[in-house]
Design an enzyme around this catalytic site. Structure first.
Site, PDB file in Angstrom:
ATOM      1  CG  HIS A 174      -1.950  -1.104   1.155  1.00 53.77           C
ATOM      2  ND1 HIS A 174      -2.361  -1.846   2.236  1.00 53.77           N
ATOM      3  CD2 HIS A 174      -2.651  -1.571   0.081  1.00 53.77           C
ATOM      4  CE1 HIS A 174      -3.273  -2.717   1.834  1.00 53.77           C
ATOM      5  NE2 HIS A 174      -3.465  -2.573   0.536  1.00 53.77           N
ATOM      6  CG  HIS A 206       0.216  -4.035   5.054  1.00 55.61           C
ATOM      7  ND1 HIS A 206      -0.668  -3.708   4.065  1.00 55.61           N
ATOM      8  CD2 HIS A 206       0.709  -5.266   4.734  1.00 55.61           C
ATOM      9  CE1 HIS A 206      -0.734  -4.700   3.195  1.00 55.61           C
ATOM     10  NE2 HIS A 206       0.096  -5.655   3.567  1.00 55.61           N
ATOM     11  CD  GLU A 253      -0.959   0.432   4.573  1.00 56.02           C
ATOM     12  OE1 GLU A 253      -0.410  -0.681   4.541  1.00 56.02           O
ATOM     13  OE2 GLU A 253      -2.196   0.576   4.522  1.00 56.02           O
ATOM     14  CD  GLU A 257      -1.673  -3.774   8.930  1.00 49.75           C
ATOM     15  OE1 GLU A 257      -1.278  -2.585   8.832  1.00 49.75           O
ATOM     16  OE2 GLU A 257      -2.501  -4.277   8.153  1.00 49.75           O
TER      17      GLU A 257
HETATM   18 ZN   LIG Z   1      -1.778  -2.020   4.141  1.00 51.05          ZN
END
Ligand SMILES: [Zn+2]
Ligand SMILES: *[C@@H]1O[C@H](CO)[C@@H](O)[C@H](O)[C@H]1NC(C)=O
Ligand SMILES: *[C@@H]1O[C@H](CO)[C@@H](O)[C@H](O)[C@H]1NC(C)=O
Ligand SMILES: *[C@@H]1O[C@H](CO)[C@@H](O)[C@H](O)[C@H]1NC(C)=O
Ligand SMILES: *[C@@H]1O[C@H](CO)[C@@H](O)[C@H](O)[C@H]1NC(C)=O
Ligand SMILES: *[C@@H]1O[C@H](CO)[C@@H](O)[C@H](O)[C@H]1NC(C)=O
Ligand SMILES: *[C@@H]1O[C@H](CO)[C@@H](O)[C@H](O)[C@H]1NC(C)=O
Length: 426
Positions: free
Chosen positions: A93, A200, A96, A290
């Site tokens: 992404h 992420h 990110e 994440e």
């Molecule tokens: Zn993401």
């Protein structure tokens, strides 16, 4: 290498030589690097460490930007039997952005530690580490520094979320496969990856398969894979090596994760995610990390992100050396590529042998039955014991299933033979 890449490489080499004579070149700093700076960094790394690096591009983004991968390891340019491939993919992404810089610092750390840190050296002597700093350069180029939430820059240049863009094994995915996704799909089918993570921001958690439900009736709760024990171990390895991720309730506002890990679907379900695809299509065990509550924090925060993630990034990859590995061969010890290997009780997920006939199967300590099969061979099972801290070497020999076929062929030929004999005598 095309002409532009060639010129770019020499341009960078000349620039570096000038830099060295004019002033001391600074080492990798804690700031965000745009595509040009990233390419200089990667070319410089492969220029300074030619013996342990291999820089390659797996394709291009929608805007024509190369998707670079730096592979790191001893004799990285040659095939070393039974050496596993692992990979990290950052910045899928585009907004990110912390992961992008963490990938660069991880590369820098591995290269500088080779030959000086025994643990890292030993690891790189036995593992091929492939790092893709960004899978979404176009999205990153649109993202806005300081924006902790939101979607500006998240998608690729065509407006597709790349982590919803993979074929899904359980549900139909209508999202048309994008160039970036296509490049990754080709890549993972060509190389045999054993262990992987993609990174992420926007939360602090290690998320493991499945993200998608294998049933139309299930809409909430965990979607448990047959390797749930291994995936939990992998996710916990990351969070427990991280300075704060496993310390509940030290997570981002609104989140409550026990030990900093979660099954993908029990958090929220997605269709077309990369981790399920890796696991179900090629047997590569991938988790999703994440790593920051804020998606694109100011660069002053990058040093502490690095300090917190450094050990976790390294320790996670060392897990590739657990379980069992070996060759699947025919009766003359010729390796059998693309043979199917599964652990009895953990079907239906099949792991395929590499083009050199190698297999790797991450398992926790215990007793297992491996089953190997290939077209034209008898399916064979072997019992193995996996111990803590050492990988079990188990080759599997498959016999041709020729006997029954041969017999059948002879059986067909027999009447013909008799007929010819009868004709001769007549
Ligand atoms: Zn993401
Ligand atoms: C190139 O790599 C060397 C060796 O790691 C490092 O000392 C130097 O700072 C790097 N230069 C650039 C421009 O990244
Ligand atoms: C060597 O590298 C390992 C793995 O990153 C790390 O845990 C250890 O602290 C390093 N050792 C030294 C002396 O820096
Ligand atoms: C790694 O490989 C290099 C080159 O073969 C060798 O000199 C070194 O002793 C090895 N180091 C470790 C820690 O395995
Ligand atoms: C980033 O975007 C700008 C325009 O917004 C464009 O000029 C530039 O070429 C882009 N860079 C890359 C590497 O795509
Ligand atoms: C497949 O991987 C090999 C290295 O293992 C590489 O040389 C080759 O170019 C790759 N092929 C494709 C189609 O990506
Ligand atoms: C999904 O469910 C079907 C039907 O129960 C089953 O046959 C299949 O093996 C399952 N797939 C996986 C990957 O668990």
């Amino acid at each position: 290498m095309n002409t532009i890449q060639y010129l770019l490489r020499w341009n960078i080499v000349v620039m570096l030589l000038l830099g060295i004579t004019v002033s001391r070149v600074a080492s990798l700093d804690f700031s965000y690097h745009n595509q040009n700076q990233l390419e200089i960094f990667l070319h410089n790394a492969s220029f300074y460490y030619p013996d342990i690096t291999d820089l390659y591009s797996i394709g291009k983004s929608v805007h024509g930007v190369n998707l670079w991968v730096l592979a790191i390891g001893k004799d990285i340019k040659s095939h070393v039997p039974l050496r596993p491939n692992v990979k990290y993919i950052g910045n899928i992404h585009g907004n990110e952005a912390v992961s992008r810089e963490m990938m660069m610092h991880f590369i820098d750390y591995l290269l500088r530690s080779y030959g000086s840190n025994q643990t890292v050296t030993n690891f790189l002597n036995n593992t091929a580490v492939h790092v893709m700093v960004t899978m979404n350069p176009d999205g990153f180029n649109k993202s806005i520094l300081g924006m902790c939430d939101g979607y500006i820059g998240r998608d690729n240049a065509n407006g597709f979320d790349l982590n919803r863009n993979f074929p899904d094994f359980f549900k139909e995915n209508k999202s048309p496969v994008q160039l970036e996704t296509h490049a990754v799909i080709e890549w993972i089918h060509n190389q045999s990856f054993v262990l992987s993570a993609n990174f992420h921001g926007g939360a602090m958690v290690a998320n493991y398969p499945f993200d998608s439900y294998n049933s139309t009736s299930q809409t909430s709760g965990a979607s448990i894979s047959p390797d749930d024990d291994v995936f939990q171990h992998l996710a916990l390895t990351y969070t427990r090596s991280h300075a704060s991720m496993s310390l509940s309730p030290v997570t981002c506002p609104g989140d409550h994760f026990v030990n900093g890990i979660t099954n993908g679907a029990s958090w929220y379900t997605i269709i077309g995610g990369m981790q399920d695809y890796n696991y179900l299509s090629v047997g590569c065990m991938e988790i999703t990390i994440e790593m920051a509550c804020c998606k694109f924090p100011y660069p002053s925060q990058l040093p502490q992100f690095w300090q917190k993630n450094k050990d976790a990034l390294f320790n996670f990859l060392t897990r590739v050396h657990i379980g069992a590995k070996g060759f699947v061969t025919d009766e003359n010890n010729n390796p059998l590529p693309s043979a199917r290997v599964c652990v009895v009780g953990r079907e239906p997920v099949h792991f395929r042998t590499s083009k050199y006939g190698e297999y790797w199967r991450l398992l926790l300590p215990g007793s297992y039955t491996l089953q190997a099969e290939a077209n034209g061979y008898l399916t064979t099972t072997v019992s193995i014991v996996v111990h803590d801290g050492v990988i079990t070497r188990q080759d599997i020999k498959l016999m041709k299933s020729g006997f029954s076929k041969g017999f059948f062929n002879h059986a067909v030929h027999l009447p013909l033979l008799l007929l010819s004999l009868i004709m001769i005598f007549l």
